[in-house]
Design an enzyme around this catalytic site. Structure first.
Site, mmCIF file in Angstrom:
data_model
loop_
_atom_site.group_PDB
_atom_site.id
_atom_site.type_symbol
_atom_site.label_atom_id
_atom_site.label_comp_id
_atom_site.label_asym_id
_atom_site.label_seq_id
_atom_site.Cartn_x
_atom_site.Cartn_y
_atom_site.Cartn_z
ATOM 1 N N GLY A 286 0.827 -1.193 0.000
ATOM 2 C CA GLY A 286 0.000 0.000 0.000
ATOM 3 C C GLY A 286 0.862 1.245 0.000
ATOM 4 C CD GLU A 287 3.799 2.710 3.284
ATOM 5 O OE1 GLU A 287 4.779 3.162 2.633
ATOM 6 O OE2 GLU A 287 3.930 2.158 4.380
ATOM 7 N N GLY A 288 0.873 3.684 -1.793
ATOM 8 C CA GLY A 288 1.251 4.190 -3.110
ATOM 9 C C GLY A 288 2.585 3.661 -3.580
#
Length: 317
Positions: A286-288
């Site tokens: 996640g997180e980009g």
């Protein structure tokens, strides 16, 4: 709605045909350059300004025991983003993206969607507006990511509500759910799907979504208005953005999926959207993070497109 500039794309494709390489030999890099040309409206697209946004929210569904981490971790990770200590900070630095994080009412989690709607209509509107407002109009590409303990569960519900199928088709381990905890995720998604009858983007987000997921939808829509191409991250980010297709099947035509997540529902989601991820690296952070790595590939595509000599320039006949 803003449309793809086919004339610019055709000119970019024509340039590709003149570069010093066999036709098609750079594969997906050629297609990425043409994609960027169509959305920038020029046959020589550039990437001087890349913006990355990580939206964060908390979820009432965590009360059902669907994740091994407490909701307090969401705020702790936002602090880590802002201090520069997370994976996404390092990846944005090397990929050349300006990173921002937007925390959405972390002290006020959404409601448990097995008991009622996760958000009110006004809460959905507010989160979408915050997502739209965070988009930099000067950006030439937008990377989207998220942080929210419990949001792999809400994403499975969003995906199932949007594309159908059983909870088992969409639920994966997320941050490490196994055994009874994984079974709890399947149970709560099944209960939520039974409880809520939804048809459009707004009511689907209200029924199941998190504020960060609604913000992603707002950012995607705003980027479209501004003709800014978007790189979506993995399962959670894609599941959020995909809800927009309930109102407009063309809603994600300005988007790339940065990578195919190791989360089991993402491959099914990608197939449902008929899209092709840029990368497949078994990532599921996640997180980009996957979007940031994909930006490196996009930069490579444009460097070749703009910097290579044509056969005529190189004197090759």
């Amino acid at each position: 709605m803003t449309r793809f500039d086919q004339i610019a794309a055709d000119r970019a494709a024509a340039r590709q045909a003149t570069l010093t390489k066999p036709a098609g030999s750079l594969g997906r890099l050629e297609a990425l350059a043409v994609f960027m040309a169509g959305w920038q409206g020029t046959d020589r697209p550039t990437l001087d300004r890349a913006q990355a946004l990580v939206f964060a929210g908390n979820h009432g569904i965590t009360a059902q025991g669907v994740t091994p981490f407490p909701p307090a971790v969401t705020a702790a990770m936002v602090a880590n983003f802002r201090a520069g200590g997370a994976a996404i900070n390092q990846l944005c630095r090397v990929a050349g993206a300006d990173l921002g994080s937007v925390a959405l009412d972390l002290d006020r989690p959404t409601a448990d969607f097995t008991q009622g709607p996760a958000m009110t209509s006004a809460e959905v509107d507010d989160a979408m507006a915050q997502g739209a407002a965070a988009v930099d109009p000067t950006a030439q590409v937008l990377l989207l990511g998220e942080m929210g303990i419990g949001n792999s569960t809400t994403s499975a519900a969003l995906a199932a509500a949007t594309f159908g199928g059983r909870a088992e088709d969409w639920v994966g381990p997320g941050t490490g759910a196994q055994g009874a905890m994984l079974a709890a995720k399947v149970r709560v998604v099944t209960e939520g799907l039974t409880r809520h009858a939804v048809t459009g983007t707004h009511d689907t987000l209200a029924a199941f979504g998190g504020r960060e997921q609604a913000a992603i939808c707002g950012a995607v829509r705003r980027a479209r208005d501004l003709r800014i191409p978007v790189i979506l991250d993995g399962f959670i980010c894609t599941a959020a953005a995909a809800v927009l297709t309930r109102d407009d099947p063309d809603a994600l035509s300005h988007c790339l999926i940065g990578h195919e997540s190791a989360e089991q529902g993402h491959r099914r989601l990608i197939a449902s959207l008929a899209m092709q991820p840029v990368l497949s690296l078994d990532m599921r952070l996640g997180e980009g993070s996957g979007a940031a790595v994909a930006l490196l590939v996009l930069r490579a595509a444009l460097e070749c497109h703009n910097g290579m000599a044509t056969f005529a320039e190189a004197g090759i006949v």
